[in-house]
Motif scaffolding. Structure first.
Motif, PDB file in Angstrom:
ATOM      1  N   GLN A  27      67.452  53.864  28.713  1.00  0.00           N
ATOM      2  CA  GLN A  27      66.666  53.165  29.740  1.00  0.00           C
ATOM      3  C   GLN A  27      66.118  54.158  30.761  1.00  0.00           C
ATOM      4  O   GLN A  27      64.947  54.115  31.124  1.00  0.00           O
ATOM      5  CB  GLN A  27      67.527  52.119  30.448  1.00  0.00           C
ATOM      6  N   ALA A  28      66.979  55.065  31.242  1.00  0.00           N
ATOM      7  CA  ALA A  28      66.544  56.063  32.222  1.00  0.00           C
ATOM      8  C   ALA A  28      65.448  56.952  31.636  1.00  0.00           C
ATOM      9  O   ALA A  28      64.454  57.253  32.318  1.00  0.00           O
ATOM     10  CB  ALA A  28      67.733  56.900  32.681  1.00  0.00           C
ATOM     11  N   SER A  30      63.308  56.204  29.239  1.00  0.00           N
ATOM     12  CA  SER A  30      62.088  55.405  29.125  1.00  0.00           C
ATOM     13  C   SER A  30      61.399  55.250  30.471  1.00  0.00           C
ATOM     14  O   SER A  30      60.175  55.363  30.571  1.00  0.00           O
ATOM     15  CB  SER A  30      62.406  54.031  28.536  1.00  0.00           C
ATOM     16  N   GLU A  31      62.176  54.989  31.505  1.00  0.00           N
ATOM     17  CA  GLU A  31      61.611  54.812  32.841  1.00  0.00           C
ATOM     18  C   GLU A  31      60.965  56.089  33.367  1.00  0.00           C
ATOM     19  O   GLU A  31      60.034  56.028  34.173  1.00  0.00           O
ATOM     20  CB  GLU A  31      62.689  54.323  33.810  1.00  0.00           C
ATOM     21  N   GLU A  32      61.445  57.257  32.911  1.00  0.00           N
ATOM     22  CA  GLU A  32      60.890  58.544  33.350  1.00  0.00           C
ATOM     23  C   GLU A  32      59.768  59.036  32.440  1.00  0.00           C
ATOM     24  O   GLU A  32      59.266  60.147  32.612  1.00  0.00           O
ATOM     25  CB  GLU A  32      61.996  59.589  33.423  1.00  0.00           C
TER      26      GLU A  32
END
Length: 127
Positions: A27-28, A30-32
């Motif tokens: 998730q981290a 993907s968010e970055e």
């Protein structure tokens, strides 16, 4: 931040099973804007009993294992005096990792083999 997060079979299996640590890392990433990826061979090797892998894989770039990839993997195996099915899928993933957008991190249960095959430019994290 550009880059690539590659999942080996255990990393992908843990994503399938919704392991909190792996889900948070994916998730981290993907968010970055970091690409989350694996190889087509890894999808065969990963444990996906009791889940529907297509839902998970819809968020993961699955690299084909082409002749070019297998040729590069074969060079890695010969260079490190490894052979056989035990190392073949890891070598293909390492070949993908070495040419993926940097920085590259591989999530794996076997950091020794992948660290050797990927070389110093690829980060290897045990999950």
């Amino acid at each position: 931040m550009p880059g690539t997060l590659l999942l080996d079979s255990e990393g992908l299996s843990k994503l399938y099973r919704k392991d909190r640590t792996v889900v948070a890392l994916v998730q981290a990433a993907s968010e970055e804007g970091v690409r989350v990826a694996t190889s087509a061979m890894t999808t065969l090797e990963a444990d996906y009993e009791r889940i529907h892998p297509a839902r998970v894989l819809s968020r993961v770039d699955v690299h084909d294992v082409t002749k070019e990839i297998t040729d590069r993997a074969a060079v890695l195996l010969r260079t490190h005096h490894l052979h056989g099915h035990k190392y073949a899928i890891d070598a293909a993933l390492a070949a993908i990792a070495r040419n993926a957008p940097q920085p590259v991190t591989v999530l794996t249960s076997d950091p020794g083999d992948l660290t050797l095959l990927c070389g110093p430019s690829v980060g290897v994290v045990k999950v």
